[in-house]
Design an enzyme around this catalytic site. Structure first.
Site, mmCIF file in Angstrom:
data_model
loop_
_atom_site.group_PDB
_atom_site.id
_atom_site.type_symbol
_atom_site.label_atom_id
_atom_site.label_comp_id
_atom_site.label_asym_id
_atom_site.label_seq_id
_atom_site.Cartn_x
_atom_site.Cartn_y
_atom_site.Cartn_z
ATOM 1 N N ASN A 1 -24.224 53.544 6.627
ATOM 2 C CA ASN A 1 -23.934 52.121 6.494
ATOM 3 C C ASN A 1 -22.962 51.905 5.334
ATOM 4 O O ASN A 1 -23.027 52.593 4.299
ATOM 5 C CB ASN A 1 -25.205 51.270 6.359
ATOM 6 C CG ASN A 1 -26.189 51.744 5.334
ATOM 7 O OD1 ASN A 1 -26.261 52.922 5.011
ATOM 8 N ND2 ASN A 1 -26.970 50.828 4.797
ATOM 9 N N GLU B 1 -21.694 48.745 3.235
ATOM 10 C CA GLU B 1 -21.884 47.308 2.976
ATOM 11 C C GLU B 1 -20.667 46.716 2.273
ATOM 12 O O GLU B 1 -19.775 47.429 1.789
ATOM 13 C CB GLU B 1 -23.164 47.115 2.163
ATOM 14 C CG GLU B 1 -24.398 47.586 2.936
ATOM 15 C CD GLU B 1 -25.709 47.336 2.216
ATOM 16 O OE1 GLU B 1 -25.704 47.036 0.997
ATOM 17 O OE2 GLU B 1 -26.750 47.450 2.892
ATOM 18 N N CYS C 1 -23.219 49.048 10.138
ATOM 19 C CA CYS C 1 -24.361 49.957 10.185
ATOM 20 C C CYS C 1 -23.898 51.410 10.380
ATOM 21 O O CYS C 1 -22.789 51.668 10.870
ATOM 22 C CB CYS C 1 -25.271 49.602 11.347
ATOM 23 S SG CYS C 1 -26.102 48.020 11.203
ATOM 24 N N GLU D 1 -24.903 53.571 12.601
ATOM 25 C CA GLU D 1 -24.679 53.942 14.004
ATOM 26 C C GLU D 1 -23.284 53.525 14.460
ATOM 27 O O GLU D 1 -22.585 54.265 15.153
ATOM 28 C CB GLU D 1 -25.710 53.261 14.910
ATOM 29 C CG GLU D 1 -27.150 53.615 14.612
ATOM 30 C CD GLU D 1 -27.805 52.661 13.629
ATOM 31 O OE1 GLU D 1 -27.168 52.321 12.604
ATOM 32 O OE2 GLU D 1 -28.946 52.263 13.884
ATOM 33 N N CYS E 1 -30.396 48.392 15.113
ATOM 34 C CA CYS E 1 -30.401 46.928 15.222
ATOM 35 C C CYS E 1 -29.818 46.517 16.580
ATOM 36 O O CYS E 1 -29.248 47.341 17.320
ATOM 37 C CB CYS E 1 -29.611 46.297 14.074
ATOM 38 S SG CYS E 1 -27.817 46.406 14.277
ATOM 39 N N CYS F 1 -26.076 47.316 17.155
ATOM 40 C CA CYS F 1 -25.830 48.752 17.389
ATOM 41 C C CYS F 1 -26.287 49.159 18.784
ATOM 42 O O CYS F 1 -25.646 49.985 19.443
ATOM 43 C CB CYS F 1 -26.518 49.596 16.328
ATOM 44 S SG CYS F 1 -25.725 49.443 14.709
HETATM 45 N N1 THU Z 1 -28.669 49.283 8.913
HETATM 46 C C1 THU Z 1 -28.107 50.342 9.573
HETATM 47 O O1 THU Z 1 -27.217 51.014 9.052
HETATM 48 N N2 THU Z 1 -28.563 50.625 10.813
HETATM 49 C C2 THU Z 1 -29.562 49.935 11.456
HETATM 50 O O2 THU Z 1 -29.836 50.204 12.611
HETATM 51 C C3 THU Z 1 -30.280 48.892 10.751
HETATM 52 C C4 THU Z 1 -29.688 48.441 9.466
HETATM 53 C C5 THU Z 1 -28.173 48.959 7.585
HETATM 54 C C6 THU Z 1 -27.421 47.671 7.504
HETATM 55 C C7 THU Z 1 -27.577 47.328 6.034
HETATM 56 O O3 THU Z 1 -26.555 47.989 5.305
HETATM 57 C C8 THU Z 1 -28.915 47.913 5.656
HETATM 58 O O4 THU Z 1 -29.253 48.827 6.696
HETATM 59 C C9 THU Z 1 -30.023 46.900 5.508
HETATM 60 O O5 THU Z 1 -30.093 46.070 6.603
#
Ligand code: THU
Length: 126
Positions: free
Chosen positions: A42, A44, A53, A55, A86, A89
Site C-alpha cells: 500500500n 498512502e 492498496c 493488491e 477491500c 481491489c
Molecule cells: N489496504 C490494502 O492495502 N489492502 C486492502 O485490501 C485493505 C486496505 C490498505 C489501504 C490503507 O493504506 C491501509 O490498508 C488501511 O486501510
C-alpha cells in the site's frame, strides 16, 4: 510455488509499505499463469483518497508489464484479522478473472483461501 512461498513474498512486500497515516502495512504477491510474481504494497498519500492498496499496486505493475492472466494473489498484513481485499481491489482483480485464488493472511502467517468468485460475485461489467 506453494501457498506458503507466495505468502512469504507478500510478507516481504509489506515491509515496503508506505503507510504513515494508517500505520497498517499490507503486502501482496500476484502470481501470473506463467509463474511470474508481481509484488505490491500500500502507498498512502496525504490526500487520503489518493492512496492505493497493495493488491492494486501489484495489479498495475503486472498489467503495465503486459501480464493480465492471474492464478493467485497472496495478501499479508501484520494484523489479528485475516487481511481481506477491500471492495475496490476485488472489483479490480475481477476485471481479469474471478477464477483466481485469493490467500488472505494475518500475523503469524495463518491464512484463509477463497476463489475470487466467492468474494466478488456479480461484479460490475460494461
Ligand atoms: N489496504 C490494502 O492495502 N489492502 C486492502 O485490501 C485493505 C486496505 C490498505 C489501504 C490503507 O493504506 C491501509 O490498508 C488501511 O486501510
Amino acid at each position: 510455488m506453494n501457498d506458503h512461498e507466495l505468502l512469504k513474498i507478500a510478507f516481504e512486500a509489506s515491509k515496503n509499505a508506505y503507510a504513515p497515516y494508517s500505520r497498517f502495512a499490507v503486502g501482496a504477491a500476484l502470481e501470473c499463469m506463467d509463474g511470474t510474481v508481481f509484488t505490491g504494497c500500500n502507498v498512502e498519500n496525504a490526500a487520503l483518497g489518493s492512496s492505493i492498496c497493495a493488491e492494486r499496486t501489484a495489479v498495475c505493475k503486472a498489467v503495465s508489464e503486459g501480464q493480465t492472466r492471474f492464478r493467485r494473489i497472496a495478501i499479508y498484513a501484520d494484523s489479528p484479522n485475516y487481511c481481506m481485499p477491500c471492495g475496490a481491489c476485488r472489483q479490480v482483480l475481477a476485471e481479469f478473472s474471478t477464477d483466481m485464488e485469493v490467500l488472505c493472511a494475518k500475523s503469524g502467517g495463518r491464512y484463509v483461501s477463497y476463489r475470487l468468485e466467492q468474494l466478488m460475485p456479480h461484479q460490475f461489467k460494461l
